[in-house]
Design a protein around this motif. Structure first.
Motif, mmCIF file in Angstrom:
data_model
loop_
_atom_site.group_PDB
_atom_site.id
_atom_site.type_symbol
_atom_site.label_atom_id
_atom_site.label_comp_id
_atom_site.label_asym_id
_atom_site.label_seq_id
_atom_site.Cartn_x
_atom_site.Cartn_y
_atom_site.Cartn_z
ATOM 1 N N VAL A 98 89.052 66.362 97.195
ATOM 2 C CA VAL A 98 88.964 65.067 97.871
ATOM 3 C C VAL A 98 87.594 64.818 98.480
ATOM 4 O O VAL A 98 86.962 63.789 98.228
ATOM 5 N N TYR A 99 87.109 65.762 99.294
ATOM 6 C CA TYR A 99 85.817 65.531 99.959
ATOM 7 C C TYR A 99 84.696 65.385 98.930
ATOM 8 O O TYR A 99 83.850 64.492 99.032
ATOM 9 N N ALA A 100 84.679 66.253 97.942
ATOM 10 C CA ALA A 100 83.619 66.201 96.931
ATOM 11 C C ALA A 100 83.665 64.887 96.164
ATOM 12 O O ALA A 100 82.622 64.311 95.826
ATOM 13 N N ASP A 101 84.869 64.370 95.887
ATOM 14 C CA ASP A 101 84.982 63.093 95.176
ATOM 15 C C ASP A 101 84.478 61.934 96.033
ATOM 16 O O ASP A 101 83.860 60.996 95.523
ATOM 17 N N VAL A 102 84.754 62.003 97.333
ATOM 18 C CA VAL A 102 84.317 60.923 98.222
ATOM 19 C C VAL A 102 82.797 60.864 98.305
ATOM 20 O O VAL A 102 82.194 59.792 98.208
ATOM 21 N N VAL A 103 82.147 62.020 98.485
ATOM 22 C CA VAL A 103 80.687 62.000 98.658
ATOM 23 C C VAL A 103 79.964 61.643 97.358
ATOM 24 O O VAL A 103 78.773 61.322 97.389
ATOM 25 N N GLN A 104 80.653 61.675 96.222
ATOM 26 C CA GLN A 104 80.038 61.260 94.966
ATOM 27 C C GLN A 104 79.813 59.750 94.915
ATOM 28 O O GLN A 104 78.969 59.269 94.161
ATOM 29 N N ARG A 105 80.572 59.004 95.702
ATOM 30 C CA ARG A 105 80.479 57.551 95.650
ATOM 31 C C ARG A 105 79.103 57.087 96.132
ATOM 32 O O ARG A 105 78.636 57.506 97.187
ATOM 33 N N PRO A 106 78.446 56.193 95.400
ATOM 34 C CA PRO A 106 77.117 55.730 95.807
ATOM 35 C C PRO A 106 77.129 55.009 97.151
ATOM 36 O O PRO A 106 76.138 55.023 97.873
ATOM 37 N N GLU A 107 78.251 54.381 97.498
ATOM 38 C CA GLU A 107 78.314 53.645 98.752
ATOM 39 C C GLU A 107 78.611 54.538 99.956
ATOM 40 O O GLU A 107 78.606 54.083 101.108
ATOM 41 N N TYR A 108 78.865 55.848 99.711
ATOM 42 C CA TYR A 108 79.281 56.747 100.790
ATOM 43 C C TYR A 108 78.204 56.898 101.867
ATOM 44 O O TYR A 108 78.502 56.926 103.063
ATOM 45 N N ARG A 109 76.933 56.996 101.468
ATOM 46 C CA ARG A 109 75.867 57.242 102.437
ATOM 47 C C ARG A 109 75.726 56.107 103.440
ATOM 48 O O ARG A 109 75.399 56.317 104.599
ATOM 49 N N ASP A 110 75.985 54.873 102.993
ATOM 50 C CA ASP A 110 75.821 53.725 103.886
ATOM 51 C C ASP A 110 77.080 53.412 104.681
ATOM 52 O O ASP A 110 77.002 52.783 105.742
ATOM 53 N N ALA A 111 78.232 53.813 104.174
ATOM 54 C CA ALA A 111 79.494 53.491 104.864
ATOM 55 C C ALA A 111 80.478 54.628 104.637
ATOM 56 O O ALA A 111 81.405 54.522 103.820
ATOM 57 N N LYS A 112 80.277 55.740 105.348
ATOM 58 C CA LYS A 112 81.081 56.947 105.115
ATOM 59 C C LYS A 112 82.564 56.705 105.388
ATOM 60 O O LYS A 112 83.422 56.968 104.544
ATOM 61 N N ALA A 113 82.887 56.217 106.594
ATOM 62 C CA ALA A 113 84.290 56.046 106.949
ATOM 63 C C ALA A 113 84.965 55.003 106.066
ATOM 64 O O ALA A 113 86.078 55.216 105.565
ATOM 65 N N GLY A 114 84.303 53.871 105.839
ATOM 66 C CA GLY A 114 84.887 52.816 105.029
ATOM 67 C C GLY A 114 85.126 53.254 103.596
ATOM 68 O O GLY A 114 86.168 52.937 103.008
ATOM 69 N N THR A 115 84.181 54.004 103.036
ATOM 70 C CA THR A 115 84.344 54.494 101.666
ATOM 71 C C THR A 115 85.510 55.456 101.563
ATOM 72 O O THR A 115 86.322 55.378 100.626
#
Length: 455
Positions: free
Chosen positions: A267-284
């Motif tokens: 789960v965590y690894a899949d979430v941080v792969q998202r390009p939008e994660y760096r700008d909106a961690k909680a929302g992503t």
């Protein structure tokens, strides 16, 4: 007071054990002062915890009305318990019981502490010669600009080090920089930056059997924390150049890539792969977690083999360079690894398939069926056949850096591969808390110096 021999419990430890038992008994009495009140406190507290855990699961794993209901339940259950305590007139009993239980835990932990064992539980350093040609690689943007804020470049150069600043206008091959420094005659490599950069340079240092210097200029500095370094003032790490000692620590490897802290799958690894994660961690995370946690369309599960133990269909898997003292998957960010030289990987696997299992995890903690805490020499990870892991590729977060690797992904450890130069004064060196053993507390409370002991 009767003196105690080496390794024998002291009179103060015996007294603390008695206070721990007395406080625990007082907590029970506070609950049972009125039978109805005690039952109300216990039952509503447990029900509130279970309901809140179920609400959190529904909020994370679903969308739409179910998510809204889960959010209301997660917040409303503890508030409802508090209201019941006040209306029922038992809030005083609950506060007293909670306070006494806190005192009992504190006294019990302190009573079980053994300075001789605590010293052995920490890594010991050996005297180290002062490096003559140290090279330090620094990331000026790491940690929000700690390199400039703490004047690390000037201080390092004043101590005789050559500083290489990373050029952030283009992608930089940190490993190549470290290899060039070695070719130019460096007798020590160091990094002021994040844990991912630390690991890459540490691998080069280990390859050439050179000392490695960690400067806590990253954002979280997990590796520096577990080495006992001062994370509030990175400049103190440079004291190792003039008055240091050397630790031999293990170096992790995942698919041939080094890591100093953790490798995350699922789960965590899949979430941080998202390009939008760096700008909106909680929302992503909130947006994509329903797809990742559910076993159906979009759900990603992993099969792991931990030495010879199989962990099927895991939603999340954390592999660490040596195990954490308190294996809490939700508190790893602040948890410690008391030793980095045990030659073992720490493994935490999580599989929660519904609200009932989420409630069990909240109530039983590390004893829950959905949580596996192990140690190993080797970990194999592949995609679960029933999940949506395609093409033999899985997401991996290595020391916080997002990667995609072909399966099987193998994690191993190189015991004692890394020579780490640290200052003699390390304020973050904290002995691990002893395991809470109430049987031992009871024995200690009624122990006297003249009591015969079984060998």
């Amino acid at each position: 007071m009767t003196a105690s021999g080496p390794g024998e419990p002291t009179e103060s430890a015996r007294q603390l054990a008695r206070w721990a038992l007395a406080a625990a008994a007082g907590a029970v009495v506070a609950l049972l002062t009125a039978l109805t009140s005690g039952i109300l406190i216990l039952l509503t507290g447990i029900v509130g915890l279970v309901a809140s855990a179920m609400g959190i699961w529904w909020f994370l794993a679903h969308r739409g009305p179910v998510r809204v209901f889960g959010a209301i339940l997660a917040v409303g259950a503890p508030l409802a318990v508090l209201v019941l305590y006040v209306v029922g007139g038992v809030w005083g009993n609950a506060l007293v019981a909670l306070g006494l239980w806190g005192v009992a835990l504190g006294c019990a932990r302190t009573a079980l502490r053994r300075p001789d064992r605590e010293r052995n539980a920490l890594m010991r350093g050996a005297p180290a010669a002062r490096p003559r040609r140290p090279v330090l690689i620094m990331n000026p943007k790491s940690g929000g600009g700690k390199v400039g804020r703490f004047g690390l470049v000037a201080r390092a150069e004043a101590l005789g080090a050559r500083v290489v600043l990373l050029d952030l206008s283009a992608e930089t091959d940190v490993t190549a920089l470290a290899r060039k420094a070695v070719a130019d005659g460096a007798d020590l490599l160091g990094v002021a930056g994040g844990d991912g950069t630390q690991a890459l340079v540490a691998a080069v240092a280990a390859e050439h059997d050179l000392p490695f210097l960690v400067i806590s200029a990253g954002t979280r500095n997990h590796f520096a924390m577990d080495l006992g370094l001062d994370r509030t003032d990175p400049a103190t790490c440079l004291d190792a150049l003039t008055d240091g000692e050397e630790l031999r620590v293990d170096l992790g490897s995942v698919a041939g890539r080094p890591f100093v802290n953790t490798v995350s799958f699922g789960v965590y690894a899949d979430v941080v792969q998202r390009p939008e994660y760096r700008d909106a961690k909680a929302g992503t995370a909130v947006d994509v977690l329903p797809d990742l946690l559910q076993g159906g369309e979009g759900g990603r599960r992993l099969d792991a083999t931990v030495d010879t133990v199989r962990l099927p269909a895991q939603q999340a898997l954390l592999v660490s360079n040596n195990p954490y003292a308190a294996p809490d998957p939700f508190g790893i960010a602040s948890a410690h690894r008391p030793r980095l030289d045990r030659g073992e990987l720490g493994v935490i696997g999580i599989r929660v398939d519904g609200a009932a299992q989420a409630a069990e995890l909240a109530v039983r903690g590390t004893q829950a069926a959905g949580l596996n805490v192990l140690t190993a020499r080797k970990v194999h990870v592949v995609g679960n056949p029933g999940s949506s892991v395609d093409g033999g590729l899985i997401s991996v977060a290595v020391d916080g850096e997002a990667l995609t690797l072909p399966t099987p992904v193998v994690c191993t450890l190189r015991p004692g591969a890394l020579r780490v130069l640290v200052p003699r004064d390390r304020p973050g060196t904290v002995p691990p808390l002893p395991p809470l053993d109430w049987r031992r507390i009871t024995t200690l409370a009624f122990d006297t110096p003249d009591t015969p002991r079984t060998p």
